[in-house]
Design a protein around this motif. Structure first.
Motif, PDB file in Angstrom:
ATOM      1  N   GLY A 282       0.658  -1.079   0.136  1.00 57.86           N
ATOM      2  CA  GLY A 282       0.020   0.176  -0.114  1.00 57.86           C
ATOM      3  C   GLY A 282       0.754   1.248   0.025  1.00 57.86           C
ATOM      4  O   GLY A 282       0.340   2.307   0.462  1.00 57.86           O
ATOM      5  N   VAL A 283       2.050   1.427  -0.571  1.00 58.63           N
ATOM      6  CA  VAL A 283       2.853   2.403  -0.651  1.00 58.63           C
ATOM      7  C   VAL A 283       2.141   3.605  -1.175  1.00 58.63           C
ATOM      8  O   VAL A 283       1.209   3.424  -2.187  1.00 58.63           O
ATOM      9  CB  VAL A 283       4.430   2.106  -1.465  1.00 58.63           C
ATOM     10  CG1 VAL A 283       4.074   1.973  -2.921  1.00 58.63           C
ATOM     11  CG2 VAL A 283       5.287   3.221  -1.115  1.00 58.63           C
ATOM     12  N   GLY A 284       2.302   4.766  -0.929  1.00 60.13           N
ATOM     13  CA  GLY A 284       1.947   5.904  -1.768  1.00 60.13           C
ATOM     14  C   GLY A 284       2.873   7.214  -1.308  1.00 60.13           C
ATOM     15  O   GLY A 284       3.571   7.050  -0.484  1.00 60.13           O
ATOM     16  N   GLN A 480       2.764 -12.194   2.753  1.00 61.40           N
ATOM     17  CA  GLN A 480       3.413 -12.338   1.465  1.00 61.40           C
ATOM     18  C   GLN A 480       3.000 -11.198   0.471  1.00 61.40           C
ATOM     19  O   GLN A 480       2.651 -11.226  -0.422  1.00 61.40           O
ATOM     20  CB  GLN A 480       2.799 -13.469   0.757  1.00 61.40           C
ATOM     21  CG  GLN A 480       2.718 -14.837   1.364  1.00 61.40           C
ATOM     22  CD  GLN A 480       4.346 -15.029   1.811  1.00 61.40           C
ATOM     23  OE1 GLN A 480       5.060 -15.068   0.904  1.00 61.40           O
ATOM     24  NE2 GLN A 480       4.244 -16.141   2.940  1.00 61.40           N
ATOM     25  N   ALA A 481       3.719  -9.981   1.082  1.00 61.39           N
ATOM     26  CA  ALA A 481       3.351  -8.566   0.302  1.00 61.39           C
ATOM     27  C   ALA A 481       3.934  -8.605  -1.083  1.00 61.39           C
ATOM     28  O   ALA A 481       3.144  -8.009  -1.911  1.00 61.39           O
ATOM     29  CB  ALA A 481       3.892  -7.553   1.028  1.00 61.39           C
ATOM     30  N   CYS A 482       4.883  -9.141  -1.187  1.00 61.03           N
ATOM     31  CA  CYS A 482       5.570  -9.238  -2.531  1.00 61.03           C
ATOM     32  C   CYS A 482       4.648  -9.851  -3.622  1.00 61.03           C
ATOM     33  O   CYS A 482       4.362  -9.396  -4.535  1.00 61.03           O
ATOM     34  CB  CYS A 482       7.040  -9.366  -2.552  1.00 61.03           C
ATOM     35  SG  CYS A 482       8.091  -8.596  -1.721  1.00 61.03           S
ATOM     36  N   SER A 502      -6.530   1.267  -8.400  1.00 64.06           N
ATOM     37  CA  SER A 502      -7.583   0.596  -8.111  1.00 64.06           C
ATOM     38  C   SER A 502      -7.416  -0.747  -7.639  1.00 64.06           C
ATOM     39  O   SER A 502      -8.103  -1.177  -6.780  1.00 64.06           O
ATOM     40  CB  SER A 502      -8.345   0.520  -9.436  1.00 64.06           C
ATOM     41  OG  SER A 502      -8.604   1.779  -9.940  1.00 64.06           O
ATOM     42  N   ALA A 503      -6.336  -1.527  -8.260  1.00 64.70           N
ATOM     43  CA  ALA A 503      -5.936  -2.826  -7.655  1.00 64.70           C
ATOM     44  C   ALA A 503      -5.657  -2.767  -6.300  1.00 64.70           C
ATOM     45  O   ALA A 503      -5.936  -3.664  -5.403  1.00 64.70           O
ATOM     46  CB  ALA A 503      -5.132  -3.409  -8.574  1.00 64.70           C
ATOM     47  N   MET A 504      -4.729  -1.741  -5.749  1.00 65.15           N
ATOM     48  CA  MET A 504      -4.349  -1.778  -4.621  1.00 65.15           C
ATOM     49  C   MET A 504      -5.571  -1.360  -3.433  1.00 65.15           C
ATOM     50  O   MET A 504      -5.511  -1.965  -2.498  1.00 65.15           O
ATOM     51  CB  MET A 504      -3.343  -0.625  -4.362  1.00 65.15           C
ATOM     52  CG  MET A 504      -1.975  -0.840  -5.316  1.00 65.15           C
ATOM     53  SD  MET A 504      -0.815   0.593  -5.146  1.00 65.15           S
ATOM     54  CE  MET A 504      -0.401   0.849  -3.628  1.00 65.15           C
ATOM     55  N   ALA A 505      -6.349  -0.503  -3.945  1.00 61.60           N
ATOM     56  CA  ALA A 505      -7.483  -0.188  -3.149  1.00 61.60           C
ATOM     57  C   ALA A 505      -8.262  -1.456  -2.900  1.00 61.60           C
ATOM     58  O   ALA A 505      -8.973  -1.654  -1.914  1.00 61.60           O
ATOM     59  CB  ALA A 505      -8.255   0.930  -3.768  1.00 61.60           C
ATOM     60  N   GLY A 506      -8.469  -2.139  -3.854  1.00 63.24           N
ATOM     61  CA  GLY A 506      -9.403  -3.244  -4.012  1.00 63.24           C
ATOM     62  C   GLY A 506      -8.898  -4.546  -3.237  1.00 63.24           C
ATOM     63  O   GLY A 506      -9.584  -5.249  -2.622  1.00 63.24           O
ATOM     64  N   MET A 507      -7.628  -4.806  -3.305  1.00 62.44           N
ATOM     65  CA  MET A 507      -7.146  -5.914  -2.798  1.00 62.44           C
ATOM     66  C   MET A 507      -6.213  -5.866  -1.590  1.00 62.44           C
ATOM     67  O   MET A 507      -5.409  -6.895  -1.160  1.00 62.44           O
ATOM     68  CB  MET A 507      -6.267  -6.609  -4.099  1.00 62.44           C
ATOM     69  CG  MET A 507      -6.977  -6.969  -5.161  1.00 62.44           C
ATOM     70  SD  MET A 507      -6.264  -7.521  -6.791  1.00 62.44           S
ATOM     71  CE  MET A 507      -5.340  -8.986  -6.277  1.00 62.44           C
ATOM     72  N   GLY A 510      -4.251  -4.326   4.560  1.00 65.07           N
ATOM     73  CA  GLY A 510      -4.087  -3.428   5.358  1.00 65.07           C
ATOM     74  C   GLY A 510      -2.989  -3.686   6.331  1.00 65.07           C
ATOM     75  O   GLY A 510      -1.868  -4.209   6.030  1.00 65.07           O
ATOM     76  N   TYR A 511      -2.897  -3.173   7.689  1.00 62.29           N
ATOM     77  CA  TYR A 511      -1.757  -3.264   8.394  1.00 62.29           C
ATOM     78  C   TYR A 511      -2.246  -4.033   9.726  1.00 62.29           C
ATOM     79  O   TYR A 511      -3.503  -3.738  10.073  1.00 62.29           O
ATOM     80  CB  TYR A 511      -1.420  -1.774   8.737  1.00 62.29           C
ATOM     81  CG  TYR A 511      -0.983  -1.227   7.451  1.00 62.29           C
ATOM     82  CD1 TYR A 511      -0.013  -1.565   6.761  1.00 62.29           C
ATOM     83  CD2 TYR A 511      -1.939   0.071   7.063  1.00 62.29           C
ATOM     84  CE1 TYR A 511       0.525  -0.787   5.566  1.00 62.29           C
ATOM     85  CE2 TYR A 511      -1.528   0.380   6.027  1.00 62.29           C
ATOM     86  CZ  TYR A 511      -0.446   0.297   5.199  1.00 62.29           C
ATOM     87  OH  TYR A 511      -0.136   0.852   3.773  1.00 62.29           O
ATOM     88  N   GLU A 512      -1.420  -4.935  10.177  1.00 63.26           N
ATOM     89  CA  GLU A 512      -1.942  -5.448  11.599  1.00 63.26           C
ATOM     90  C   GLU A 512      -1.268  -4.948  12.724  1.00 63.26           C
ATOM     91  O   GLU A 512      -1.860  -5.135  13.898  1.00 63.26           O
ATOM     92  CB  GLU A 512      -1.293  -6.899  11.418  1.00 63.26           C
ATOM     93  CG  GLU A 512       0.460  -7.127  11.414  1.00 63.26           C
ATOM     94  CD  GLU A 512       1.018  -8.487  11.416  1.00 63.26           C
ATOM     95  OE1 GLU A 512       0.288  -9.415  10.984  1.00 63.26           O
ATOM     96  OE2 GLU A 512       2.013  -8.554  11.887  1.00 63.26           O
TER      97      GLU A 512
END
Length: 547
Positions: A282-284, A480-482, A502-507, A510-512
């Motif tokens: 989720g980098v931005g 398995q973020a990569c 859009s793919a990042m937003a949908g898939m 988040g963060y634990e």
């Protein structure tokens, strides 16, 4: 209708496949394959810093892991719409005129120079020095300027020159050179010919001195001045590159049959693991994504207007669209992070191994967790042992593979947990040097995204990062973020999402956990970091006298 995608993540030791529901990023199954030849350290010589991998390890792993995730979810094969891969890099290989790695020919099957040269191979230090010298003195364009201004021995051209100049048999058979990420993607599409294979913008821009402003790769004139052995290679490489959101093609009949998938499966664009991991995490703008393992790779994205006219000194490149199309991708990192802790563990374990102590393997696995439990009790202090983290050289800021690590400020009362804490602090001070360089060059950062094994396992290191960097550290939920990032690119290639954002937003998963900085520790860590900077500068000066 359910739409699944597969992300493949080729790491240093293994490849992992991740089966993902494209609707929400739900991770349905994963499967890992440890490279059998690499596991035996065949074709490697750590004393010479030579690390090579056989292409068969990659091909066998591709088939094993994809079949593994499909077998874990009955009926999944019919729902897979896309597949994409990321790899380590720069991890290139010499090829024949058909694009086949030379190691897949019987006469070269045991020749390390005919294999993929792993990212951490440091056999090309002298060649990198030549590139840096010529780029500054030949009177033309400095082709290193979009790669931080210093070319690394871990990168494309240095490795190609080293192989060609040191192995006449391989040089005579070599037609072209290909990055691991491009080759595996080409294999899936049935197109590996050097003249037509798709070339990754990420790999080319960060590691091969590619830039659109000078027409792609450096010109023949410059390359031949580097080495006469490079004559003709540029025409057998490429001018054009593609960002990873561009579909590479459809799964070819051969690999569709091998994997048990449809020939309609879209194959996504390729790139490096850390860059895809940043997407999965989720980098931005404003966030720095740290992929934390044996080493670190630090990825940021910046709006073009933020870096317009600026060249960020001493990093591993700034490349248009190398992470997210529409943004400048910035890469930095540390040549050793977890490897520093492993070094200390191995040092402590020497007598266990030397005297074949019963149960030594079990004890080795307990050492770092126990050191952490004790180290967390030790307050940061100028009186404690301290260290410099350059045990595998320095990647950024300002690459220098010749520098060395150090442990100092030792007293007879120093304990193993105290030294472990010093090593941990030093690695995070190395991270702070990267952040300060980016910020001094105008890149705005307000938080850290952490992923990888260390982010999941070490609360001590994560809290240190928050305290020493003085910003929140968010640990990515996915383990398995990569591979998840690869799955996002697969979903875009399959047109399940219109673009990467859009793919990042949908898939995104988040963060634990979020670690926030402790204000009470800022003053002491600032003092410790200042001492780290002063000592490391003096150490580098001394080392370079004899380099």
């Amino acid at each position: 209708m359910e739409n699944y995608v597969i992300g493949l993540d080729y790491g240093s030791d293994s490849v992992r496949a991740l089966l993902v529901d494209a609707a929400d990023g739900r991770e349905l199954a994963d499967c890992v394959f440890y490279y059998p030849r690499w596991k035996k350290q065949l074709y490697c010589d750590s004393g010479e810093c030579r690390f090579r991998q056989h292409p068969l390890d990659y091909l066998e792993g591709l088939e094993y892991t994809v079949k593994g995730v499909l077998a874990a979810v009955p009926g999944a094969a019919d729902k897979v719409r896309g597949i994409a891969i990321d790899t380590t890099g720069s991890t290139p290989c010499v090829t024949d005129e058909k694009g086949m790695p030379l190691a897949l020919h019987e006469e070269f099957s045991e020749d390390p120079d005919a294999m993929f040269v792993l990212w951490k191979d440091h056999t090309a230090v002298a060649e990198a020095d030549r590139i840096n010298h010529l780029a500054r003195t030949w009177g033309g364009e400095d082709y290193t300027r979009y790669e931080g201004g210093i070319y690394s021995p871990e990168w494309f051209w240095a490795k190609l020159i080293h192989v060609l100049e040191n192995n006449k048999k391989v040089a005579a058979a070599a037609y072209s050179f290909v990055e691991h990420c491009d080759w595996i993607t080409g294999v899936l599409c049935g197109n590996i010919r050097p003249e037509t294979i798709r070339r990754s913008r990420c790999a080319a821009g960060h590691k091969a001195m590619w830039h659109a402003s000078w027409g792609g790769l450096p010109p023949e004139e410059f390359l031949v001045k580097l080495s006469p052995r490079l004559a003709g290679f540029r025409s057998r490489l490429y001018n054009e590159t593609v960002t990873a959101d561009v579909c590479s093609g459809k799964l070819c009949p051969e690999w569709a049959a091998k994997l048990g998938l449809s020939g309609d499966v879209a194959v996504g664009g390729s790139g490096f693991d850390a860059h895809f991991g940043a997407v999965g995490g989720g980098v931005g703008p404003g966030s720095l994504c740290k992929v934390m393992g044996t080493s670190t790779c630090d990825i940021a994205v910046a709006p073009h207007e933020e870096v317009e006219g600026k060249l960020i000194r001493g990093i591993c490149g700034q490349v248009d669209g190398s992470v997210i199309p529409g943004f400048a991708g910035l890469e930095a990192g540390q040549s050793a992070f977890g490897d520093v802790y492993a070094f200390f563990r191995n040092l402590l374990c020497w007598p266990l191994d030397e005297f074949s102590v019963e149960g030594s393997e079990e004890l080795e696995g307990k050492i770092i967790p126990r050191l952490e439990r004790e180290a967390v009790k030790i307050a940061p202090s100028l009186d404690n042992p301290a260290a410099v983290d350059w045990f595998n050289g320095r990647r950024t800021p300002d690459v220098n593979p010749k520098v060395r690590g150090a442990i100092y400020n030792l007293k007879l009362g120093a304990t193993a947990p105290m030294i472990y804490r010093a090593l941990a602090e030093s690695t995070v001070f190395g991270a702070r040097a990267i952040v300060e360089r980016m910020e001094s060059e105008g890149v705005k950062l307000h938080s850290v995204i952490a992923l990888g094994g260390i982010a999941k396992k070490s609360e001590l290191i994560m809290q240190m990062c928050a305290d020493i960097l003085n910003m929140p550290v968010k640990v990515v939920r996915s383990s398995q973020a990569c591979a998840l990032g690869s799955a996002m690119f697969a979903a875009v290639a399959a047109k399940l999402y219109p673009d990467v954002m859009s793919a990042m937003a949908g898939m995104s998963g988040g963060y634990e956990k979020i670690y926030n900085p402790d204000p009470s520790k800022k003053e002491i860590y600032d003092k410790l970091y200042q001492r780290y900077c002063e000592y490391s500068a003096a150490l580098e000066k001394e080392v370079m006298k004899n380099a």
